[in-house]
Design a protein around this motif. Structure first.
Motif, PDB file in Angstrom:
ATOM      1  N   THR A   8       0.566  -1.197   0.151  1.00 32.56           N
ATOM      2  CA  THR A   8       0.407  -0.307  -0.435  1.00 32.56           C
ATOM      3  C   THR A   8       1.039   1.391  -0.320  1.00 32.56           C
ATOM      4  N   THR A  13      -2.760   3.723  -1.120  1.00 35.62           N
ATOM      5  CA  THR A  13      -3.834   3.385  -0.327  1.00 35.62           C
ATOM      6  C   THR A  13      -5.209   3.647  -1.234  1.00 35.62           C
ATOM      7  N   GLU A  14      -6.505   3.227  -0.789  1.00 32.36           N
ATOM      8  CA  GLU A  14      -7.112   2.896  -1.613  1.00 32.36           C
ATOM      9  C   GLU A  14      -7.844   4.140  -1.983  1.00 32.36           C
ATOM     10  N   HIS A 223      -8.932  -3.266  -3.655  1.00 30.65           N
ATOM     11  CA  HIS A 223      -7.435  -2.978  -3.319  1.00 30.65           C
ATOM     12  C   HIS A 223      -6.760  -4.479  -3.312  1.00 30.65           C
TER      13      HIS A 223
END
Length: 431
Positions: A8, A13-14, A223
């Motif tokens: 990540t 990040t998402e 994700h």
């Protein structure tokens, strides 16, 4: 979970991924805005939200009034051409010029049937810049350190018969969803000017492109699936390509991911299982190479690696993938030259600005500010926000010298994106 956090940090990040996807669609609208004849599609890795490792900027462009139809009787517009399948070349087609729309690009077969030659199309189409050169289906040029690939394509008015089985084939795990499939079929596909290298019609045939469909699928990933794809790409770029340059490409990795997701339970794709997800994808790739058959996701009859993998390099490729499969993911990142413990908040923030928006947005802002009609329907606040957004995107060097909270940065981007999108919705209503 630690490998999930590491990836990540490395790939985003998402929230940042969702912002990238918004920016892709925003950029597409900005490039197409103000020109009713030209339409742009942001394709390739950048269009799909992938920003690392760096990749070329792929754009498809087409003109209003040009389309591919399935039957001669459907060719009612001046720019219509008819798709004809080529025996032995699934995924490719000929375009019949039944209305004599493209005389400078037409060649005739032995029966006197005129078809639009893909090679002539690329020669005669107006390149986006004078310093372009033809690379595959694209005109390629560089701006500074960035390289752009622009393909002049023609949209299809129908979903091709050869890909109809994709719509209805059995999917025991529900991916892609029914709504996603319907969206893809509604958006249809395009043809791009490049032929099958194994066909005598290579210089004249066109490839059926599902780039928009692939982007829709990529935007539908969760994700973990997105991180898995990025890890596959990184492994390709840093390990496989060094031993076998040009044999395996990112498109094969994307195809591998799609087939793997379709054939596995959604319960697999969780943060705790990320390394297992990566290994399952490697197993799928291993099978493709072992069988010397990587079927196109939409047209399985189209074997995409038949000219790439052979009896000479097959075993070495299999050995390499087997070694990667037996190595833990943190060691793979180390082999790739990526640290396992990173604090990259500033780097992740900069990734948002690494998108090649500079010229498109800057030009679009001037269009907005100079058009009196637009001034009548937007507020000074919106114009100000657009300008701030431009300076934000252009200020890469300035930004790197200051420490800005990630939360404030995210709010700024979201705010500007929403204002820009709202502006274009109102502009569309005014038209």
């Amino acid at each position: 979970m630690s490998i999930y956090i590491t990836l990540t940090y490395l790939f985003g990040t998402e929230l940042i991924l969702n912002l990238r996807r918004q920016l892709v669609l925003l950029r597409e609208r900005l490039k197409s805005y103000g020109n009713d004849n030209l339409h742009y599609i942001c394709s390739g890795s950048l269009g799909e939200g992938v920003a690392y490792p760096p990749s070329d900027d792929d754009l498809m462009v087409y003109r209003t009034g040009r389309r591919v139809v399935s039957k001669p009787q459907e060719g009612t517009q001046d720019g219509d051409v008819v798709m004809a399948r080529i025996n032995g070349s699934p995924g490719y087609c000929l375009l019949l010029d039944i209305r004599n729309c493209y005389p400078q690009n037409v060649q005739c077969d032995s029966d006197g049937i005129p078809f639009v030659s893909s090679s002539l199309w690329k020669e005669h189409i107006n390149p986006p810049r004078e310093d372009c050169y033809i690379h595959g289906p694209c005109h390629t040029f560089a701006v500074g350190d960035d390289e752009y690939d622009v393909a002049s394509v023609i949209p299809c008015s129908f979903w091709p018969d050869i890909a109809c089985d994709w719509i209805s084939r059995k999917r025991s795990h529900g991916w892609p969803s029914h709504d996603t499939i319907q969206d893809i079929v509604r958006d249809k596909c395009h043809v791009v000017p490049i032929g099958d290298p194994d066909s005598p019609l290579q210089q004249h045939a066109w490839r059926i492109s599902f780039s928009v469909a692939e982007r829709t699928l990529m935007h539908s990933l969760n994700h973990v699936q997105f991180l898995t794809y990025n890890l596959l790409r990184l492994t390709l770029k840093r390990i496989i390509d060094k031993k076998f340059p040009g044999i395996i490409c990112s498109y094969f990795m994307k195809t591998t991911l799609f087939y793997t997701i379709e054939k596995t339970s959604a319960q697999l794709w969780t943060a705790h299982n990320l390394e297992a997800c990566f290994k399952v994808c490697l197993s799928t790739l291993y099978d493709f190479i072992d069988n010397i058959n990587c079927p196109n996701y939409f047209i399985p009859e189209y074997n995409m690696i038949k000219r790439k993998v052979n009896r000479t390099n097959r075993q070495e490729l299999l050995d390499t993938i087997r070694n990667i499969h037996s190595t833990d993911t943190e060691s793979i990142l180390s082999i790739c030259g990526e640290p396992s413990n990173m604090y990259l908040e500033e780097r992740l923030s900069l990734q948002i600005m690494e998108w090649r928006f500079d010229r498109e947005i800057y030009d679009s802002v001037h269009v907005v500010k100079l058009t009196s009609v637009i001034y009548d329907v937007i507020t000074e606040t919106t114009v100000s926000s657009m300008c701030k957004f431009v300076h934000f995107l252009l200020g890469k060097g300035t930004f790197s010298r200051y420490v800005v909270s990630g939360i404030l940065l995210q709010r700024l981007v979201v705010c500007c994106c929403l204002k820009l999108m709202d502006t274009f919705v109102r502009l569309a209503k005014c038209k």
